[in-house]
Motif scaffolding. Structure first.
Motif, PDB file in Angstrom:
ATOM      1  N   ILE A   1       0.844  -1.202   0.000  1.00 30.10           N
ATOM      2  CA  ILE A   1       0.000   0.000   0.000  1.00 30.10           C
ATOM      3  C   ILE A   1       0.879   1.252   0.000  1.00 30.10           C
ATOM      4  CG2 ILE A   1      -1.671   1.336   1.388  1.00 30.10           C
ATOM      5  CD1 ILE A   1      -2.925  -1.367   2.207  1.00 30.10           C
ATOM      6  N   PHE A   2       1.959   1.175   0.760  1.00 27.92           N
ATOM      7  CA  PHE A   2       2.888   2.313   0.838  1.00 27.92           C
ATOM      8  C   PHE A   2       3.559   2.572  -0.524  1.00 27.92           C
ATOM      9  CE2 PHE A   2       7.217   3.919   1.609  1.00 27.92           C
ATOM     10  CZ  PHE A   2       6.926   5.114   2.260  1.00 27.92           C
ATOM     11  N   SER A   3       4.019   1.505  -1.180  1.00 27.13           N
ATOM     12  CA  SER A   3       4.673   1.680  -2.496  1.00 27.13           C
ATOM     13  C   SER A   3       3.709   2.331  -3.479  1.00 27.13           C
ATOM     14  CB  SER A   3       5.085   0.338  -3.107  1.00 27.13           C
ATOM     15  OG  SER A   3       5.831  -0.397  -2.210  1.00 27.13           O
ATOM     16  N   LEU A   4       2.451   1.859  -3.447  1.00 30.61           N
ATOM     17  CA  LEU A   4       1.456   2.444  -4.347  1.00 30.61           C
ATOM     18  C   LEU A   4       1.289   3.930  -4.047  1.00 30.61           C
ATOM     19  CD1 LEU A   4      -1.068  -0.515  -4.246  1.00 30.61           C
ATOM     20  CD2 LEU A   4      -0.149   0.458  -6.353  1.00 30.61           C
ATOM     21  N   GLU A   5       1.270   4.246  -2.766  1.00 36.34           N
ATOM     22  CA  GLU A   5       1.082   5.640  -2.344  1.00 36.34           C
ATOM     23  C   GLU A   5       2.195   6.533  -2.912  1.00 36.34           C
ATOM     24  OE1 GLU A   5      -1.691   6.321  -0.641  1.00 36.34           O
ATOM     25  OE2 GLU A   5      -1.147   8.436  -0.933  1.00 36.34           O
ATOM     26  N   VAL A   6       3.415   6.033  -2.841  1.00 38.05           N
ATOM     27  CA  VAL A   6       4.548   6.833  -3.323  1.00 38.05           C
ATOM     28  C   VAL A   6       4.409   7.082  -4.825  1.00 38.05           C
ATOM     29  CG1 VAL A   6       7.057   6.905  -3.568  1.00 38.05           C
ATOM     30  CG2 VAL A   6       6.039   5.900  -1.526  1.00 38.05           C
ATOM     31  N   VAL A   7       3.995   6.042  -5.552  1.00 45.17           N
ATOM     32  CA  VAL A   7       3.862   6.225  -7.007  1.00 45.17           C
ATOM     33  C   VAL A   7       2.674   7.145  -7.317  1.00 45.17           C
ATOM     34  CG1 VAL A   7       3.582   5.065  -9.225  1.00 45.17           C
ATOM     35  CG2 VAL A   7       4.981   4.004  -7.449  1.00 45.17           C
ATOM     36  N   ILE A   8       1.594   7.029  -6.537  1.00 39.17           N
ATOM     37  CA  ILE A   8       0.437   7.933  -6.741  1.00 39.17           C
ATOM     38  C   ILE A   8       0.894   9.383  -6.582  1.00 39.17           C
ATOM     39  CG2 ILE A   8      -1.786   8.698  -5.775  1.00 39.17           C
ATOM     40  CD1 ILE A   8      -2.229   5.667  -5.007  1.00 39.17           C
ATOM     41  N   LYS A   9       1.718   9.605  -5.563  1.00 38.40           N
ATOM     42  CA  LYS A   9       2.184  10.984  -5.328  1.00 38.40           C
ATOM     43  C   LYS A   9       3.038  11.485  -6.496  1.00 38.40           C
ATOM     44  CE  LYS A   9       1.672  11.597  -0.463  1.00 38.40           C
ATOM     45  NZ  LYS A   9       2.054  10.575   0.524  1.00 38.40           N
ATOM     46  N   ALA A  10       3.699  10.557  -7.155  1.00 34.89           N
ATOM     47  CA  ALA A  10       4.582  10.956  -8.267  1.00 34.89           C
ATOM     48  C   ALA A  10       3.814  11.143  -9.582  1.00 34.89           C
ATOM     49  CB  ALA A  10       5.668   9.898  -8.456  1.00 34.89           C
ATOM     50  N   LEU A  11       2.542  10.692  -9.597  1.00 36.89           N
ATOM     51  CA  LEU A  11       1.800  10.712 -10.867  1.00 36.89           C
ATOM     52  C   LEU A  11       1.659  12.096 -11.473  1.00 36.89           C
ATOM     53  CD1 LEU A  11      -1.381   8.445 -10.623  1.00 36.89           C
ATOM     54  CD2 LEU A  11       0.644   8.106 -12.050  1.00 36.89           C
ATOM     55  N   ARG A  12       1.320  13.050 -10.613  1.00 36.04           N
ATOM     56  CA  ARG A  12       1.022  14.369 -11.150  1.00 36.04           C
ATOM     57  C   ARG A  12       2.232  14.928 -11.895  1.00 36.04           C
ATOM     58  NH1 ARG A  12      -3.343  17.600 -10.503  1.00 36.04           N
ATOM     59  NH2 ARG A  12      -4.246  16.330  -8.879  1.00 36.04           N
TER      60      ARG A  12
END
Ligand code: NG1
Ligand code: MG
Length: 506
Positions: A320-331
């Motif tokens: 869940i944490f890894s996904l969160e980091v990539v979500i933050k990088a999406l923009r």
């Protein structure tokens, strides 16, 4: 995952709930009778594959992320007789359907091994294409030079275009029948993977959730299906205790014909998520680790190797944490145009020619669009992958005593999934939105579309004591113009049902 052979059933009671068994016995007898009327001889065996309902995890299987569906009792059954070997040019598969209005009989010609065995015209959207696809996939895998002819009568109770996987139930059912008829010894897992590949012959670049669930589903359990690093299906207990929860399926009555809409709906979403994954791989500097046309899961997996996980112990929390980091990088990775990229902008962002982009992402399956919504699609996929993990975590840890709070948390995740499908993935439709709204108003703790969307069914989480009132309220509202018969087949409570198998003693 254990390499088990396809399940063999000795009686209808092995398959269905006690409440459904006698009606199903009549249905099986009637199938055998129709077979006799059609071919003048009795069938030798029956193959069976169920539809599925996806509890949570929409449009993320083809991005490589885990999903959480369960089998349903509605299914496809095929009575089969195996005849002599067929020569090229002869009929190799005869398919009849118990519903004459669907299409009564269809003969498939044997083209011979060197010509790909059988031809499937993906431009014609016919039910028997799914049968031919399963048949072709098994024969090609077995490499049978002189296959034995099969006479079949098919009966299905999964509503077509309803998001309950009528298509994969057909592919899986005929794959099992063909494997048995040709004397093959493929495991349920092999058949599931083969059915995933075979269904693509029909022109949709589908994921693997439906076929794996149809083949591997277990009574009383949901399945957490993962595709990476290898296929695995883990049972997830549906929390059953005080207060019990129930899942209710309701059909929006909008038929979603994925084969027809694929170029601007399903196949386009697959392409958008793949393009987004490539851009993110560049942005996160993991391009060399993931290779060409990676999935979003490939990117997250590669990037997570570069992350530190201070104090996060559980593997689910780390994911869940890894996904969160990539979500933050999406923009930053995809911020070129929040309103979407034109093809020219995609080419600029990927630093590739139009010919190269078209070849990599837009030619294998038909795609029609002027705009690619990379940010919205990727944001949906990554947050939906998180919701699946959170849902699973809640189920695993609920134990015997499911509190109302946990039930509401499960419902909240389903609601968030629907909102994301609607706003970011644009795979809902006005009727589904209306139905979901009515479900929530009438007591569902959570309600969402299930399956590909653009029509089809919803799944709602309802506390068991409220199920009857919930269903009645829907009848008075959404289904006020439906007949009783239409309503009964459109709305029903469901419980995880048995996966596919064979019945030899008829
Ligand atoms: P439907 O259209 O409901 O059978 C499709 C795909 C799934 C999955 C869902 C969306 C096929 C056979 N099925 O299901 O793999 O991607 O959409 O979650 O392509
Ligand atoms: Mg389908």
């Amino acid at each position: 995952m254990a390499n088990s052979l396809v399940t063999e059933f000795t009686s209808v009671k092995d398959i269905y709930s006690a409440a459904a068994s006698s009606e199903q016995e009549c249905r099986y007898r009637s199938l055998v009778k129709t077979f006799f009327q059609t071919y003048g001889k009795p069938p030798q065996f029956i193959a069976r594959a169920p539809g599925r309902v996806n509890i949570i995890g929409e449009h993320i299987d083809y991005c490589g992320f885990g999903v959480l569906p369960m089998g349903i009792e509605k299914d496809v059954i095929a009575a089969v007789y195996v005849a002599d070997e067929a020569l090229p040019g002869e009929t190799i598969l005869s398919l009849a359907n118990t519903q004459p209005d669907v299409y009564f009989k269809r003969e498939v010609q044997f083209l011979g091994l060197d010509q790909g065995i059988v031809e499937i015209d993906a431009a014609r959207h016919e039910w028997y294409n799914y049968c031919s696809a399963g048949f072709k996939g098994v024969l090609e895998t077995l490499g049978t030079k002189a296959p034995r002819k099969m006479l079949c009568v098919v009966d299905g109770t999964v509503p077509g275009g309803g998001g309950l996987s009528s298509s994969s139930a057909l592919v899986c059912c005929i794959s099992i029948a063909t494997m048995h008829a040709q004397g093959g010894k493929l495991s349920a897992e092999q058949l599931a993977l083969l059915a995933v590949a075979s269904e693509r012959y029909v022109g949709v670049n589908g994921g693997g959730m439906d076929q794996v669930c149809s083949m591997m589903a277990k009574k009383d359990e949901a399945l957490f299906i993962e595709f990476s690093p290898v296929l695995s299906a883990t049972s997830v207990p549906i929390p059953l205790a005080d207060p019990p929860i129930s899942f209710v399926i309701a059909n929006s009555l909008v038929v979603s014909d994925k084969a027809t809409t694929a170029p601007f709906c399903y196949n386009l979403r697959v392409a958008e998520t793949r393009i987004a994954a490539s851009l993110m791989a560049h942005h996160l500097n993991v391009y060399d680790q993931v290779g060409v046309t990676p999935t979003l899961e490939d990117v997250v997996a590669a990037y997570s190797k570069t992350l530190e996980y201070p104090e996060i112990e559980s593997s689910i929390d780390r994911a869940i944490f890894s996904l969160e980091v990539v979500i933050k990088a999406l923009r930053r990775g995809l911020n070129y145009h929040e309103e979407g990229y034109t093809l020219t902008q995609v080419c600029e962002a990927l630093d590739a020619s139009e010919a190269a982009v078209t070849k990599s992402y837009l030619t294998e399956y038909p795609i029609k669009t002027d705009v690619f919504h990379l940010y919205k699609r990727a944001y949906h996929v990554l947050t939906e992958a998180q919701r699946v993990l959170q849902f699973r975590h809640l189920c695993d840890n609920a134990g015997e005593k499911l509190s109302k709070n946990i039930a509401q948390s499960l419902g909240d995740l389903m609601n968030a999934s629907q909102n994301s499908c609607k706003a970011l993935y644009n795979c809902s439709c006005p009727e589904l939105d209306e139905l979901v709204k009515l479900c929530r108003l009438n007591g569902a703790l959570g309600s969402r579309l299930t399956g590909a969307g653009w029509g089809g069914c919803t799944i709602s989480l309802v506390l068991q004591p409220q199920v009857n009132d919930f269903i009645q309220a829907l009848q008075k509202s959404y289904y006020s113009k439906s007949t009783d018969e239409e309503f009964i087949s459109a709305v029903f409570a469901t419980h995880p049902a048995q996966g596919a198998g064979l019945m030899k003693n008829l």
